[in-house]
Design a protein around this motif. Structure first.
Motif, PDB file in Angstrom:
ATOM      1  N   ARG A   1       0.881  -1.182  -0.044  1.00  0.00           N
ATOM      2  CA  ARG A   1      -0.120  -0.055   0.007  1.00  0.00           C
ATOM      3  C   ARG A   1       0.827   1.402  -0.151  1.00  0.00           C
ATOM      4  NH1 ARG A   1      -4.547  -2.099   4.280  1.00  0.00           N
ATOM      5  NH2 ARG A   1      -5.294  -3.677   3.124  1.00  0.00           N
ATOM      6  N   CYS A   2       2.011   1.075   0.229  1.00  0.00           N
ATOM      7  CA  CYS A   2       2.942   2.516   0.154  1.00  0.00           C
ATOM      8  C   CYS A   2       2.625   3.156  -1.094  1.00  0.00           C
ATOM      9  CB  CYS A   2       4.342   2.054   0.405  1.00  0.00           C
ATOM     10  SG  CYS A   2       5.425   3.419   0.455  1.00  0.00           S
ATOM     11  N   PRO A   3       2.141   4.620  -1.038  1.00  0.00           N
ATOM     12  CA  PRO A   3       2.311   5.109  -2.167  1.00  0.00           C
ATOM     13  C   PRO A   3       3.520   5.530  -2.801  1.00  0.00           C
ATOM     14  CG  PRO A   3       1.983   6.507  -0.184  1.00  0.00           C
ATOM     15  CD  PRO A   3       1.867   5.141   0.267  1.00  0.00           C
ATOM     16  N   ARG A   4       4.801   5.507  -1.888  1.00  0.00           N
ATOM     17  CA  ARG A   4       5.914   5.702  -2.564  1.00  0.00           C
ATOM     18  C   ARG A   4       6.565   4.447  -3.046  1.00  0.00           C
ATOM     19  NH1 ARG A   4       7.879  11.206  -1.534  1.00  0.00           N
ATOM     20  NH2 ARG A   4       6.145  12.148  -2.427  1.00  0.00           N
ATOM     21  N   ARG A   5       5.908   3.353  -2.905  1.00  0.00           N
ATOM     22  CA  ARG A   5       6.295   2.018  -3.615  1.00  0.00           C
ATOM     23  C   ARG A   5       7.698   1.690  -2.890  1.00  0.00           C
ATOM     24  NH1 ARG A   5       3.416  -0.058  -7.674  1.00  0.00           N
ATOM     25  NH2 ARG A   5       2.125   1.172  -8.466  1.00  0.00           N
ATOM     26  N   ILE A   6       7.842   2.027  -1.668  1.00  0.00           N
ATOM     27  CA  ILE A   6       9.057   1.727  -0.670  1.00  0.00           C
ATOM     28  C   ILE A   6       9.052   0.102  -0.441  1.00  0.00           C
ATOM     29  CG2 ILE A   6      10.440   2.135   1.106  1.00  0.00           C
ATOM     30  CD1 ILE A   6       9.387   5.113   0.871  1.00  0.00           C
ATOM     31  N   ASP A   7       9.881  -0.527  -0.452  1.00  0.00           N
ATOM     32  CA  ASP A   7       9.918  -1.945  -0.247  1.00  0.00           C
ATOM     33  C   ASP A   7      10.370  -2.203   1.302  1.00  0.00           C
ATOM     34  OD1 ASP A   7      10.046  -2.767  -2.834  1.00  0.00           O
ATOM     35  OD2 ASP A   7      12.042  -2.652  -3.131  1.00  0.00           O
ATOM     36  N   ILE A   8       9.330  -1.825   1.999  1.00  0.00           N
ATOM     37  CA  ILE A   8       9.109  -1.530   3.485  1.00  0.00           C
ATOM     38  C   ILE A   8       9.651  -2.935   4.145  1.00  0.00           C
ATOM     39  CG2 ILE A   8       8.162  -0.869   5.776  1.00  0.00           C
ATOM     40  CD1 ILE A   8       6.151   0.543   3.761  1.00  0.00           C
TER      41      ILE A   8
END
Ligand code: SF4
Ligand code: SF4
Length: 162
Positions: A71-78
Motif C-alpha cells: 500500500r505504500c504510495p511511494r512504492r518503498i520496499d518496506i
C-alpha cells in the motif's frame, strides 16, 4: 557504523527509504501494529535517522505480512528494508534472547520447534509415523543442513555478544 551506513546498506540492496513522505499508510495497514507497539512509519523514520534502529525491539515485531509494502504510495520496499535491517542487526550480534534460543535449537535439531515425546505420542495415536518427513527422520539431511549453517556462520553470529 552510523545511521547513514544503515541507510546506505539499504540503498546498496536497492531499497530507498529516503523516498518516505511519512504519510502513515503503512502504519494504518499494519496488522501487527494493532496488537503491539510497532509503528512502521516511525521505524522507517528511525532507520533514516540513526543506527539506533538496530537496537529497536519493534524491528522484530513485524510479521512480514506485506500489507504496508503493497500500500505504500511511494512504492518503498518496506518489508525488505525491515528484513535487511534485521540482518544487519543480527550480523552485529544484536538480537533478542529468544532468537538465540531458537537458533540454538535450529542448529542442533534442524527445527526451531523440535519434536518432543508428547507430539511423537500424538502422531502414533493418529496412526502416523513416529517422525515426520523432515530432518528428524533423515539424519543425513540434518548433517547437510548443519554444513550449510556452518557456511552461513550462524553459530558464530549467535554467539556474538552473549
Ligand atoms: S506508506 Fe510509505 S511513504 Fe508512507 S509512511 Fe509508510 S513508508 Fe513512508
Ligand atoms: S509487513 Fe510488517 S510492518 Fe508491514 S504491515 Fe505487515 S506486520 Fe506491519
Amino acid at each position: 557504523m552510523n545511521g547513514n551506513d544503515v541507510q546506505s546498506q539499504l540503498k546498496e540492496a536497492g531499497i530507498d527509504i529516503l523516498k518516505c513522505m511519512q504519510c502513515g499508510m503503512c502504519t494504518g495497514s499494519c496488522s501487527s501494529g494493532r496488537h503491539t507497539s510497532l509503528n512502521v512509519r516511525k521505524l522507517v523514520k528511525r532507520a533514516i535517522k540513526s543506527r539506533d534502529v538496530l537496537e529497536d525491539n519493534e524491528l522484530w515485531m513485524c510479521t512480514t505480512c506485506y500489507n504496508c509494502q503493497e500500500r505504500c504510495p511511494r512504492r518503498i520496499d518496506i518489508v525488505d528494508a525491515i528484513l535487511k535491517i534485521r540482518s544487519i542487526a543480527a550480523h552485529e550480534g544484536i538480537m533478542l534472547p529468544e532468537h538465540r534460543q531458537v537458533i540454538k535449537l535450529f542448529l542442533q535439531y534442524g527445527h526451531a520447534v523440535p519434536i518432543d515425546e508428547v507430539n511423537i505420542k500424538k502422531r502414533e495415536e493418529l496412526g502416523l509415523e513416529k517422525l515426520p518427513e523432515t530432518v528428524h527422520k533423515y539424519s543425513e539431511a540434518l548433517d547437510e543442513l548443519k554444513t550449510l549453517l556452518e557456511v552461513c556462520k550462524l553459530a558464530e553470529i549467535t554467539d556474538q555478544h552473549t
